[in-house]
Design a protein around this motif. Structure first.
Motif, PDB file in Angstrom:
ATOM      1  N   MET A   1     -15.769 -73.843  19.685  1.00  0.00           N
ATOM      2  CA  MET A   1     -15.393 -73.521  18.324  1.00  0.00           C
ATOM      3  C   MET A   1     -16.513 -73.914  17.350  1.00  0.00           C
ATOM      4  N   ARG A   2     -17.064 -75.107  17.548  1.00  0.00           N
ATOM      5  CA  ARG A   2     -18.143 -75.570  16.667  1.00  0.00           C
ATOM      6  C   ARG A   2     -19.342 -74.632  16.744  1.00  0.00           C
ATOM      7  N   GLU A   3     -19.719 -74.216  17.943  1.00  0.00           N
ATOM      8  CA  GLU A   3     -20.865 -73.314  18.107  1.00  0.00           C
ATOM      9  C   GLU A   3     -20.617 -71.970  17.419  1.00  0.00           C
ATOM     10  N   ARG A   4     -19.393 -71.472  17.523  1.00  0.00           N
ATOM     11  CA  ARG A   4     -19.075 -70.208  16.860  1.00  0.00           C
ATOM     12  C   ARG A   4     -19.140 -70.345  15.345  1.00  0.00           C
ATOM     13  N   LEU A   5     -18.641 -71.466  14.826  1.00  0.00           N
ATOM     14  CA  LEU A   5     -18.683 -71.701  13.392  1.00  0.00           C
ATOM     15  C   LEU A   5     -20.129 -71.800  12.911  1.00  0.00           C
ATOM     16  N   LEU A   6     -20.951 -72.555  13.621  1.00  0.00           N
ATOM     17  CA  LEU A   6     -22.358 -72.685  13.238  1.00  0.00           C
ATOM     18  C   LEU A   6     -23.076 -71.339  13.295  1.00  0.00           C
ATOM     19  N   ALA A   7     -22.806 -70.555  14.332  1.00  0.00           N
ATOM     20  CA  ALA A   7     -23.425 -69.225  14.447  1.00  0.00           C
ATOM     21  C   ALA A   7     -22.986 -68.323  13.292  1.00  0.00           C
ATOM     22  N   ALA A   8     -21.722 -68.395  12.933  1.00  0.00           N
ATOM     23  CA  ALA A   8     -21.223 -67.586  11.817  1.00  0.00           C
ATOM     24  C   ALA A   8     -21.885 -68.003  10.506  1.00  0.00           C
TER      25      ALA A   8
ATOM     26  N   ARG B   1     -24.837 -69.359  10.160  1.00  0.00           N
ATOM     27  CA  ARG B   1     -26.243 -68.940  10.218  1.00  0.00           C
ATOM     28  C   ARG B   1     -26.411 -67.444  10.004  1.00  0.00           C
ATOM     29  N   SER B   2     -25.382 -66.669  10.289  1.00  0.00           N
ATOM     30  CA  SER B   2     -25.496 -65.217  10.154  1.00  0.00           C
ATOM     31  C   SER B   2     -25.367 -64.747   8.706  1.00  0.00           C
ATOM     32  N   VAL B   3     -24.946 -65.610   7.809  1.00  0.00           N
ATOM     33  CA  VAL B   3     -24.796 -65.251   6.399  1.00  0.00           C
ATOM     34  C   VAL B   3     -26.188 -65.208   5.757  1.00  0.00           C
ATOM     35  N   SER B   4     -26.449 -64.160   5.002  1.00  0.00           N
ATOM     36  CA  SER B   4     -27.762 -64.019   4.358  1.00  0.00           C
ATOM     37  C   SER B   4     -27.948 -65.079   3.275  1.00  0.00           C
ATOM     38  N   ASP B   5     -29.190 -65.364   2.964  1.00  0.00           N
ATOM     39  CA  ASP B   5     -29.494 -66.347   1.919  1.00  0.00           C
ATOM     40  C   ASP B   5     -28.898 -65.930   0.581  1.00  0.00           C
ATOM     41  N   ALA B   6     -28.940 -64.635   0.273  1.00  0.00           N
ATOM     42  CA  ALA B   6     -28.408 -64.148  -1.004  1.00  0.00           C
ATOM     43  C   ALA B   6     -26.889 -64.368  -1.082  1.00  0.00           C
ATOM     44  N   VAL B   7     -26.186 -64.079  -0.002  1.00  0.00           N
ATOM     45  CA  VAL B   7     -24.729 -64.282   0.023  1.00  0.00           C
ATOM     46  C   VAL B   7     -24.420 -65.769  -0.047  1.00  0.00           C
ATOM     47  N   ARG B   8     -25.159 -66.576   0.694  1.00  0.00           N
ATOM     48  CA  ARG B   8     -24.939 -68.024   0.678  1.00  0.00           C
ATOM     49  C   ARG B   8     -25.141 -68.585  -0.735  1.00  0.00           C
ATOM     50  N   ALA B   9     -26.183 -68.124  -1.422  1.00  0.00           N
ATOM     51  CA  ALA B   9     -26.447 -68.595  -2.786  1.00  0.00           C
ATOM     52  C   ALA B   9     -25.332 -68.166  -3.739  1.00  0.00           C
ATOM     53  N   ALA B  10     -24.854 -66.936  -3.595  1.00  0.00           N
ATOM     54  CA  ALA B  10     -23.768 -66.451  -4.449  1.00  0.00           C
ATOM     55  C   ALA B  10     -22.483 -67.239  -4.192  1.00  0.00           C
TER      56      ALA B  10
ATOM     57  N   VAL C   1     -23.492 -83.685   0.648  1.00  0.00           N
ATOM     58  CA  VAL C   1     -24.642 -82.895   0.222  1.00  0.00           C
ATOM     59  C   VAL C   1     -24.877 -81.856   1.316  1.00  0.00           C
ATOM     60  N   PRO C   2     -24.665 -80.578   1.005  1.00  0.00           N
ATOM     61  CA  PRO C   2     -24.828 -79.570   2.044  1.00  0.00           C
ATOM     62  C   PRO C   2     -26.289 -79.431   2.472  1.00  0.00           C
ATOM     63  N   VAL C   3     -26.479 -79.204   3.755  1.00  0.00           N
ATOM     64  CA  VAL C   3     -27.814 -78.937   4.304  1.00  0.00           C
ATOM     65  C   VAL C   3     -27.732 -77.693   5.180  1.00  0.00           C
ATOM     66  N   GLY C   4     -28.849 -77.026   5.317  1.00  0.00           N
ATOM     67  CA  GLY C   4     -28.881 -75.840   6.165  1.00  0.00           C
ATOM     68  C   GLY C   4     -27.906 -74.790   5.689  1.00  0.00           C
ATOM     69  N   ALA C   5     -27.062 -74.314   6.589  1.00  0.00           N
ATOM     70  CA  ALA C   5     -26.122 -73.240   6.289  1.00  0.00           C
ATOM     71  C   ALA C   5     -24.767 -73.749   5.808  1.00  0.00           C
ATOM     72  N   GLU C   6     -24.640 -75.041   5.531  1.00  0.00           N
ATOM     73  CA  GLU C   6     -23.361 -75.573   5.065  1.00  0.00           C
ATOM     74  C   GLU C   6     -23.046 -75.042   3.668  1.00  0.00           C
TER      75      GLU C   6
END
Length: 109
Positions: free
Chosen positions: A1-8, A10-19, A42-47
């Protein structure tokens, strides 16, 4: 489950993550009412989230506490300590994290 969440994440684009991070920061006021203590991270990476989200929390709460992760000499995890968030005063820490500068509060905080 953790690996799937992390992969999901990471798949989000930088623009979507910023929005999404901006949206979270914009809605903090609806979630946190005046006063009290809020625990966050404090979020890091794709958090999800951003430092701006922490700033928003601080505008609405009396204080924002962030976890401080430490290990013993043999690399065993210790109970999380807590540090008060102060804008511009985050320090690089182990595991690629950003943490509040000392003084820190005990795990019971």
């Amino acid at each position: 489950m953790r690996e799937r969440l992390l992969a999901a994440r990471r798949s989000v684009s930088d623009a979507v993550r910023a929005a999404e991070a901006q949206s979270l920061a914009d809605h903090i006021g609806a979630l946190v009412h005046s006063g009290g203590t809020v625990c966050a991270y404090v979020p890091v990476g794709a958090e999800p989230g951003s430092v701006e989200m922490l700033d928003g929390l601080l505008r609405h709460a009396d204080r924002v506490l962030l976890p401080v992760a430490r290990t013993t000499a043999d690399d065993s995890a210790t109970a999380l300590q807590w540090g008060e968030y102060r804008p511009g005063q985050l320090a690089a820490a182990r595991f690629g994290l950003l943490e509040p500068v000392e003084p820190w509060l005990p795990p019971t905080a």
